[in-house]
Motif scaffolding. Structure first.
Motif, mmCIF file in Angstrom:
data_model
loop_
_atom_site.group_PDB
_atom_site.id
_atom_site.type_symbol
_atom_site.label_atom_id
_atom_site.label_comp_id
_atom_site.label_asym_id
_atom_site.label_seq_id
_atom_site.Cartn_x
_atom_site.Cartn_y
_atom_site.Cartn_z
ATOM 1 N N LEU A 1 -23.717 -15.513 20.425
ATOM 2 C CA LEU A 1 -23.432 -14.262 19.952
ATOM 3 C C LEU A 1 -22.519 -13.085 20.987
ATOM 4 N N VAL A 2 -22.580 -13.413 22.193
ATOM 5 C CA VAL A 2 -21.724 -12.735 23.203
ATOM 6 C C VAL A 2 -20.397 -13.368 23.048
ATOM 7 N N ALA A 3 -20.192 -14.891 23.039
ATOM 8 C CA ALA A 3 -19.137 -15.304 22.909
ATOM 9 C C ALA A 3 -18.147 -14.737 21.848
ATOM 10 N N GLY A 4 -18.840 -14.848 20.648
ATOM 11 C CA GLY A 4 -18.298 -14.556 19.240
ATOM 12 C C GLY A 4 -17.892 -13.321 19.255
ATOM 13 N N CYS A 5 -18.458 -12.348 19.972
ATOM 14 C CA CYS A 5 -17.983 -10.964 19.979
ATOM 15 C C CYS A 5 -16.689 -10.941 20.997
ATOM 16 N N ALA A 6 -16.671 -11.903 22.305
ATOM 17 C CA ALA A 6 -15.633 -11.776 23.126
ATOM 18 C C ALA A 6 -14.409 -12.196 22.381
ATOM 19 N N ALA A 7 -14.838 -13.339 21.606
ATOM 20 C CA ALA A 7 -13.703 -13.737 20.590
ATOM 21 C C ALA A 7 -12.960 -12.828 19.592
ATOM 22 N N LYS A 8 -13.895 -12.038 19.145
ATOM 23 C CA LYS A 8 -13.460 -11.018 18.096
ATOM 24 C C LYS A 8 -12.451 -9.919 18.880
ATOM 25 N N LYS A 9 -13.127 -9.850 20.187
ATOM 26 C CA LYS A 9 -12.108 -8.732 21.134
ATOM 27 C C LYS A 9 -10.878 -9.140 21.350
ATOM 28 N N GLY A 10 -10.986 -10.647 21.507
ATOM 29 C CA GLY A 10 -9.832 -11.271 22.056
ATOM 30 C C GLY A 10 -8.774 -11.300 21.162
ATOM 31 N N PHE A 11 -8.777 -10.951 19.958
ATOM 32 C CA PHE A 11 -7.636 -10.713 19.031
ATOM 33 C C PHE A 11 -6.858 -9.836 19.617
ATOM 34 N N GLU A 12 -6.988 -8.955 20.353
ATOM 35 C CA GLU A 12 -6.141 -7.700 20.873
ATOM 36 C C GLU A 12 -5.433 -8.334 22.244
ATOM 37 N N LYS A 13 -4.369 -8.166 22.154
ATOM 38 C CA LYS A 13 -3.569 -8.721 23.482
ATOM 39 C C LYS A 13 -3.887 -7.809 24.652
ATOM 40 N N PRO A 14 -3.941 -8.277 25.899
ATOM 41 C CA PRO A 14 -4.226 -7.258 26.850
ATOM 42 C C PRO A 14 -3.191 -6.100 26.949
ATOM 43 N N GLY A 15 -3.660 -4.989 27.423
ATOM 44 C CA GLY A 15 -2.745 -3.875 27.346
ATOM 45 C C GLY A 15 -2.425 -3.369 25.963
ATOM 46 N N PHE A 16 -3.107 -3.826 25.196
ATOM 47 C CA PHE A 16 -3.016 -3.112 23.639
ATOM 48 C C PHE A 16 -4.380 -2.754 23.063
ATOM 49 N N ALA A 17 -4.632 -1.693 22.554
ATOM 50 C CA ALA A 17 -5.715 -1.224 21.783
ATOM 51 C C ALA A 17 -5.361 -0.614 20.397
ATOM 52 N N PHE A 18 -5.971 -1.291 19.117
ATOM 53 C CA PHE A 18 -5.820 -1.250 17.712
ATOM 54 C C PHE A 18 -4.168 -1.576 17.603
ATOM 55 N N GLY A 19 -3.559 -2.285 18.244
ATOM 56 C CA GLY A 19 -2.067 -2.779 18.172
ATOM 57 C C GLY A 19 -1.204 -1.723 18.964
ATOM 58 N N CYS A 20 -1.622 -0.905 19.489
ATOM 59 C CA CYS A 20 -1.029 0.079 20.166
ATOM 60 C C CYS A 20 -0.885 -0.311 21.753
ATOM 61 N N PRO A 21 0.249 0.053 22.241
ATOM 62 C CA PRO A 21 0.522 -0.532 23.898
ATOM 63 C C PRO A 21 -0.316 0.479 24.854
ATOM 64 N N ILE A 22 -1.240 0.304 25.649
ATOM 65 C CA ILE A 22 -2.051 1.331 26.432
ATOM 66 C C ILE A 22 -1.757 1.063 27.804
#
Lengths: 190, 144
Positions: free
Chosen positions: B15-36
């Protein structure tokens, strides 16, 4: 009686002399709502909106640096609008973004050919003079219309502007991109 | 008992791995597709706080959502503005474009006037004017 006239004239002259005029610099990018005629904010907003939209056109987004020539934006409104200022702003924004190149347009053709002729006049060193027949023709032409609908009832005046721009493929006559920007302004007295 | 615990542990791990994978759709340094960048953004509220500024007269208009996507080399932005009051609100907005070094990537945009009806939402969208723009701010001001 004469004394009263002299005093009145002196007072008027004094008042005229005291009326101060003050000039200050303003923000050229602030919203301008002095009248409901076409103004600087309309020009800036329309130009920016169109330039950003054009950036998303497939022929421009493909990053092949397409060559565009700017043709006329016909003014079909009831007021005088320098439509060249709109296309100049769009051209400046696109050129600055480095996604489009612009070929000399019909309005700039005379100075361009005059300069070419001058360089070919024999006054210049051959290796530094621009050659004839080397100009690059545009692949696309940008043209459009601006219209307005004005309605007035008693103390309320409503003005609606719509700018429509089109990017045509010169070779095959296909419309590659088109977009519109609308602006509505309402003025009420009292 | 041991096998039940093992199964539960594996299931929770998955379950944790699944959640992590879902979060992993976002590139590092981005949130909701926006650069952060390095900012700590874990929710839409955090993103809005990081990206939306107020200049001049403050407005009661709220930015409720913001999403970005990359279109070729350019950044596309959608921002949802909400007027939850019972009156029409007039504001002006502009975007400020920032390059990778934190400097201005583009000249100051003109203020764009906007009218929001009472109890309404309006999505404003834009695209970065240049591929040098790596980050942005949305700036709002009241025009009342």
């Amino acid at each position: 009686m004469k004394a009263a006239i002299v005093v009145a004239l002196a007072a008027a002259a004094l008042a005229a002399g005291c009326a101060t005029e003050r000039t200050r610099y303003g923000d050229a990018r602030a919203t301008e709502t002095l009248t409901n005629q076409f103004g600087s904010t309309d020009l800036q907003v329309m130009a920016e909106s169109m330039a950003r939209s054009m950036l998303q056109a497939p022929v421009i987004a493909s990053s092949n640096l397409p060559i565009v020539t700017v043709q006329e934006v016909r003014n079909k409104t009831s007021e005088y609008i320098d439509t060249r200022a709109i296309t100049d702003s769009i051209r400046a924004e696109l050129q600055k973004g480095g996604r489009v190149r612009f070929a000399v347009d019909a309005a700039g053709m005379n100075p361009q050919t005059e300069e070419l002729k001058r360089q070919q006049s024999g006054l210049y060193a051959k290796e530094h003079a621009a050659e004839m027949g080397q100009m690059v023709g545009a692949q696309y032409r940008l043209e459009g219309n601006i219209i307005s609908i004005v309605k007035q009832v008693k103390d309320t005046k409503d003005v609606y502007y719509k700018l429509n721009l089109q990017l045509w493929n010169i070779r095959n006559g296909l419309l590659e991109w088109s977009d519109e920007k609308e602006i509505r302004k309402t003025t009420t007295r009292g | 008992m041991k096998s039940t615990l093992l199964i539960a542990a594996i299931a929770s791990g998955a379950l944790v791995a699944g959640c992590a994978a879902k979060k992993g759709f976002e590139k590092p340094g981005f949130a909701f597709g926006c650069p952060i960048g390095e900012a700590n953004v874990s929710s839409m509220d955090d993103l809005v706080k990081a990206k939306v500024l107020s200049e001049g007269r403050r407005t009661t208009i709220q930015t409720t959502e913001m999403r970005c996507s990359q279109t070729g080399e350019l950044l596309r932005i959608d921002a949802n503005l909400n007027n939850d009051s019972r009156s029409v609100k007039r504001i002006a907005y502009k975007f400020r474009w920032i390059d990778r070094e934190g400097m201005r990537a583009w000249e100051e945009e003109p203020w764009k006037p906007l009218m929001l009806h009472e109890n309404s939402n309006l999505v404003i969208n834009t695209i970065s004017p240049t591929n040098k723009a790596a980050d942005f701010r949305l700036i709002l001001r009241s025009e009342e």
